[in-house]
Design a protein around this motif. Structure first.
Motif, PDB file in Angstrom:
ATOM      1  N   UNK A 190     -76.347 -34.460 -29.652  1.00  0.00           N
ATOM      2  CA  UNK A 190     -75.687 -35.482 -30.495  1.00  0.00           C
ATOM      3  C   UNK A 190     -76.349 -35.536 -31.872  1.00  0.00           C
ATOM      4  N   UNK A 191     -75.536 -35.556 -32.899  1.00  0.00           N
ATOM      5  CA  UNK A 191     -76.082 -35.667 -34.250  1.00  0.00           C
ATOM      6  C   UNK A 191     -76.814 -37.002 -34.383  1.00  0.00           C
ATOM      7  N   UNK A 192     -77.910 -37.002 -35.114  1.00  0.00           N
ATOM      8  CA  UNK A 192     -78.708 -38.222 -35.176  1.00  0.00           C
ATOM      9  C   UNK A 192     -78.023 -39.313 -36.007  1.00  0.00           C
ATOM     10  N   UNK A 193     -77.048 -38.909 -36.803  1.00  0.00           N
ATOM     11  CA  UNK A 193     -76.332 -39.922 -37.594  1.00  0.00           C
ATOM     12  C   UNK A 193     -75.201 -40.576 -36.791  1.00  0.00           C
ATOM     13  N   UNK A 194     -74.913 -40.009 -35.627  1.00  0.00           N
ATOM     14  CA  UNK A 194     -73.805 -40.509 -34.815  1.00  0.00           C
ATOM     15  C   UNK A 194     -74.196 -41.827 -34.134  1.00  0.00           C
ATOM     16  N   UNK A 195     -73.317 -42.839 -34.207  1.00  0.00           N
ATOM     17  CA  UNK A 195     -73.676 -44.122 -33.600  1.00  0.00           C
ATOM     18  C   UNK A 195     -73.625 -44.024 -32.072  1.00  0.00           C
ATOM     19  N   UNK A 196     -74.317 -44.873 -31.406  1.00  0.00           N
ATOM     20  CA  UNK A 196     -74.300 -44.875 -29.948  1.00  0.00           C
ATOM     21  C   UNK A 196     -73.803 -46.213 -29.466  1.00  0.00           C
ATOM     22  N   UNK A 197     -73.379 -46.255 -28.205  1.00  0.00           N
ATOM     23  CA  UNK A 197     -72.948 -47.522 -27.615  1.00  0.00           C
ATOM     24  C   UNK A 197     -74.065 -48.535 -27.687  1.00  0.00           C
ATOM     25  N   UNK A 198     -75.294 -48.070 -27.498  1.00  0.00           N
ATOM     26  CA  UNK A 198     -76.449 -48.964 -27.475  1.00  0.00           C
ATOM     27  C   UNK A 198     -76.582 -49.714 -28.814  1.00  0.00           C
ATOM     28  N   UNK A 199     -76.268 -49.008 -29.894  1.00  0.00           N
ATOM     29  CA  UNK A 199     -76.405 -49.627 -31.210  1.00  0.00           C
ATOM     30  C   UNK A 199     -75.540 -50.884 -31.303  1.00  0.00           C
ATOM     31  N   UNK A 200     -74.384 -50.816 -30.648  1.00  0.00           N
ATOM     32  CA  UNK A 200     -73.457 -51.954 -30.715  1.00  0.00           C
ATOM     33  C   UNK A 200     -73.836 -53.050 -29.737  1.00  0.00           C
ATOM     34  N   UNK A 201     -74.513 -52.686 -28.678  1.00  0.00           N
ATOM     35  CA  UNK A 201     -74.787 -53.627 -27.604  1.00  0.00           C
ATOM     36  C   UNK A 201     -75.887 -54.622 -27.960  1.00  0.00           C
ATOM     37  N   UNK A 245     -70.453 -41.711 -41.688  1.00  0.00           N
ATOM     38  CA  UNK A 245     -71.681 -40.914 -41.772  1.00  0.00           C
ATOM     39  C   UNK A 245     -71.714 -39.722 -40.818  1.00  0.00           C
ATOM     40  N   UNK A 246     -70.693 -39.584 -39.985  1.00  0.00           N
ATOM     41  CA  UNK A 246     -70.670 -38.488 -39.006  1.00  0.00           C
ATOM     42  C   UNK A 246     -69.860 -37.337 -39.590  1.00  0.00           C
ATOM     43  N   UNK A 247     -70.514 -36.199 -39.783  1.00  0.00           N
ATOM     44  CA  UNK A 247     -69.885 -35.109 -40.511  1.00  0.00           C
ATOM     45  C   UNK A 247     -68.869 -34.327 -39.674  1.00  0.00           C
ATOM     46  N   UNK A 281     -57.284 -38.736 -41.581  1.00  0.00           N
ATOM     47  CA  UNK A 281     -57.933 -37.612 -42.276  1.00  0.00           C
ATOM     48  C   UNK A 281     -58.862 -36.851 -41.311  1.00  0.00           C
ATOM     49  N   UNK A 282     -59.432 -37.570 -40.347  1.00  0.00           N
ATOM     50  CA  UNK A 282     -60.247 -36.893 -39.334  1.00  0.00           C
ATOM     51  C   UNK A 282     -59.372 -35.966 -38.483  1.00  0.00           C
ATOM     52  N   UNK A 283     -58.177 -36.424 -38.158  1.00  0.00           N
ATOM     53  CA  UNK A 283     -57.241 -35.582 -37.405  1.00  0.00           C
ATOM     54  C   UNK A 283     -56.824 -34.366 -38.235  1.00  0.00           C
ATOM     55  N   UNK A 284     -56.652 -34.578 -39.549  1.00  0.00           N
ATOM     56  CA  UNK A 284     -56.291 -33.453 -40.427  1.00  0.00           C
ATOM     57  C   UNK A 284     -57.400 -32.394 -40.426  1.00  0.00           C
ATOM     58  N   UNK A 285     -58.644 -32.845 -40.438  1.00  0.00           N
ATOM     59  CA  UNK A 285     -59.771 -31.885 -40.379  1.00  0.00           C
ATOM     60  C   UNK A 285     -59.718 -31.078 -39.083  1.00  0.00           C
ATOM     61  N   UNK A 286     -59.434 -31.783 -37.965  1.00  0.00           N
ATOM     62  CA  UNK A 286     -59.345 -31.095 -36.668  1.00  0.00           C
ATOM     63  C   UNK A 286     -58.179 -30.107 -36.674  1.00  0.00           C
ATOM     64  N   UNK A 287     -57.105 -30.476 -37.377  1.00  0.00           N
ATOM     65  CA  UNK A 287     -55.962 -29.563 -37.503  1.00  0.00           C
ATOM     66  C   UNK A 287     -56.363 -28.288 -38.241  1.00  0.00           C
ATOM     67  N   UNK A 288     -57.106 -28.442 -39.346  1.00  0.00           N
ATOM     68  CA  UNK A 288     -57.555 -27.266 -40.112  1.00  0.00           C
ATOM     69  C   UNK A 288     -58.389 -26.331 -39.256  1.00  0.00           C
ATOM     70  N   UNK A 289     -59.155 -26.928 -38.334  1.00  0.00           N
ATOM     71  CA  UNK A 289     -59.996 -26.121 -37.439  1.00  0.00           C
ATOM     72  C   UNK A 289     -59.208 -25.572 -36.251  1.00  0.00           C
ATOM     73  N   UNK A 290     -57.893 -25.855 -36.194  1.00  0.00           N
ATOM     74  CA  UNK A 290     -57.074 -25.381 -35.081  1.00  0.00           C
ATOM     75  C   UNK A 290     -57.344 -26.098 -33.771  1.00  0.00           C
ATOM     76  N   UNK A 291     -57.866 -27.327 -33.865  1.00  0.00           N
ATOM     77  CA  UNK A 291     -58.213 -28.031 -32.632  1.00  0.00           C
ATOM     78  C   UNK A 291     -57.241 -29.151 -32.265  1.00  0.00           C
ATOM     79  N   UNK A 292     -56.166 -29.304 -33.044  1.00  0.00           N
ATOM     80  CA  UNK A 292     -55.240 -30.410 -32.797  1.00  0.00           C
ATOM     81  C   UNK A 292     -53.954 -29.919 -32.121  1.00  0.00           C
TER      82      UNK A 292
END
Lengths: 219, 219
Positions: free
Chosen positions: B1-12, B89-91, B146-157
Motif C-alpha cells: 500500500x502506498x504510504x500516502x493512501x488513507x486507511x480505515x484506521x485513519x477515519x476510525x 494525494x493518492x497517485x 477523472x479517476x475512471x478516465x485514468x483507468x480507461x487510458x490504462x485499459x482497465x475499465x
C-alpha cells in the motif's frame, strides 16, 4: 434469451403511461415537489400545474400527506408492474437479475424518476401509509436478495454479504432518478445497458463475470 | 500500500466528530429532520433536541433554510476532509478509486448518514446557497470520473460510459446512509470492505478485476 425474459422493447411502449387521470395528476405533482421541495410546494401550485381548481385537486386527495402516499403508491405500482412481476417469471437467476436491473434502470430514465425519489420520503407519511410503502419496498428488496442467494448457491457470487450487495445494486439503480436527464447526451438504452453491465460485474465472481459478455451480445 | 493512501484506521479516530458546538447542533438537527421529514420538524423541536432555547438556536441560524444550508455544508466539509482530500494525494488511479469508495462508505456508516441524505434537499435551499452546494458536489463527482478516465487510458475499465459509471459508484455509496444501521448485524468495516470490492468489480474490466484480490489482501 429465455422467452419469458422481459425485453427493453416491452417497456418502451406507450403502455408505461396509460394511467388514468389521477395518475396523470400524481405525476405532475411529483415533478413539482421534486423540483421545489415538499415543504415549498403548495396544494394551490400543484392544482395550477395540473390545470385544476383547488377544489378539483381536493376531489382526488384530502391533504398533502395523502397526495404523497398516492404518489409513492403509484411509484410502487409502476415498479411492480414493469420490473418485479415480469422478473418473477424469469427462472434462471442471472437472467432474472439482469432483467431486474435493466427494466428498473429503464423505468427510472422516464419521468417516473420524480415518483421514485419521493418513495424516500416515507417520514412524511401517516404511520399506516408508511407501513404499507415500507412493506412493498421490502418485498421488492427481498426479490433482489433471494436472486443473489441463488447465484451464491451456484458459486457465481463474489464473497460479499448479499444484503450489502442487494442494497448496492438498488442504490446504483435508484440514483439514476437523481442524475439522468433525457435532454443530456446519454440515451435511455445506453444508460440501462451500461448499468446492467456495471451491476452484474459488481456482484458476479470471476467465473460468473465471464457470462456478462454473453449477455451483452444478446439481440 | 502506498504510504500516502488513507486507511480505515485513519477515519476510525474520534477526530471524525471533533467538530465545534455548532457542528454538534447541526448533526442533531439532521438526525431529527431525517427521521421526521423537513416539513414536519419545527425549529422548536430542533432546539429541544439540542437542549437549547429557541433563542439559543437562532443564535446559530436565522431560519430553517439557513439550517439546511449549514447541515449540507457540514456534510460536504466531512466528505472533503475525510475522503476527497486524502484521495487527491493518492497517485495510482486504482488505489485512489478504492480509497474514495472505502473512506466514503465508512464515513456514511457513521451518524453522518443523516447529513449526507440532506445534501439531496438542494431544492429547499436559497438560490445562492444551492449554487455553492451543487458546485461542491460537482467537484467531488469530477474526481471520481477523472479517476475512471485514468483507468480507461490504462485499459482497465469496462466498456461503459464514465459518467454512468461514476454516478453508479456514487449511488451505491450514498445509498448506505439510507439502509445501514449500526444496531444491525453488519459491522462498519465489513460494509466498507464489501462495497469497495463491489465497486471495483463494477467498473474494472476482466484484466483490471484481477487486481481486486491483491487489494483485498492488504493489511
Amino acid at each position: 434469451m429465455s422467452s419469458t425474459s422481459p425485453t427493453l422493447e416491452a417497456l418502451a411502449t406507450p403502455d408505461l403511461f396509460e394511467d388514468d387521470r389521477a395518475g396523470h395528476i400524481y405525476r405532475i405533482a411529483a415533478k413539482l415537489i421534486h423540483k421545489q421541495g415538499f415543504d415549498a410546494t403548495s396544494m394551490s401550485a400543484i392544482a395550477d400545474a395540473a390545470e385544476l381548481t383547488k377544489a378539483g385537486l381536493y376531489y382526488y386527495v384530502k391533504s398533502k400527506k395523502e397526495l404523497l402516499f398516492k404518489i409513492t403508491s403509484l411509484a410502487m405500482d409502476l415498479l411492480e408492474k414493469h420490473v418485479v412481476e415480469p422478473a418473477r417469471g424469469v427462472k434462471e437467476p442471472l437472467d432474472r437479475l439482469r432483467a431486474i436491473v435493466l427494466q428498473h434502470s429503464y423505468l427510472l430514465t422516464h419521468e417516473t424518476g420524480a415518483l421514485a425519489i419521493l418513495t424516500d420520503e416515507v417520514a412524511g407519511l401517516e404511520p399506516g401509509d408508511r407501513k404499507i410503502i415500507v412493506a412493498r419496498k421490502r418485498s421488492d428488496f427481498d426479490l433482489v436478495r433471494s436472486t443473489l442467494e441463488e447465484l451464491r448457491s451456484d458459486g457465481r457470487l463474489r464473497a460479499v454479504d448479499t444484503t450489502v450487495a442487494a442494497f448496492s445494486l438498488l442504490g446504483m439503480v435508484m440514483w439514476i432518478a437523481r442524475w439522468y436527464s433525457a435532454e443530456g447526451p446519454l440515451s435511455r438504452d445506453r444508460v440501462a445497458e451500461d448499468i446492467a453491465e456495471i451491476a452484474l460485474g459488481a456482484v458476479l465472481s470471476g467465473t460468473g463475470a465471464g457470462q456478462i459478455q454473453t449477455l451483452g451480445n444478446r439481440p
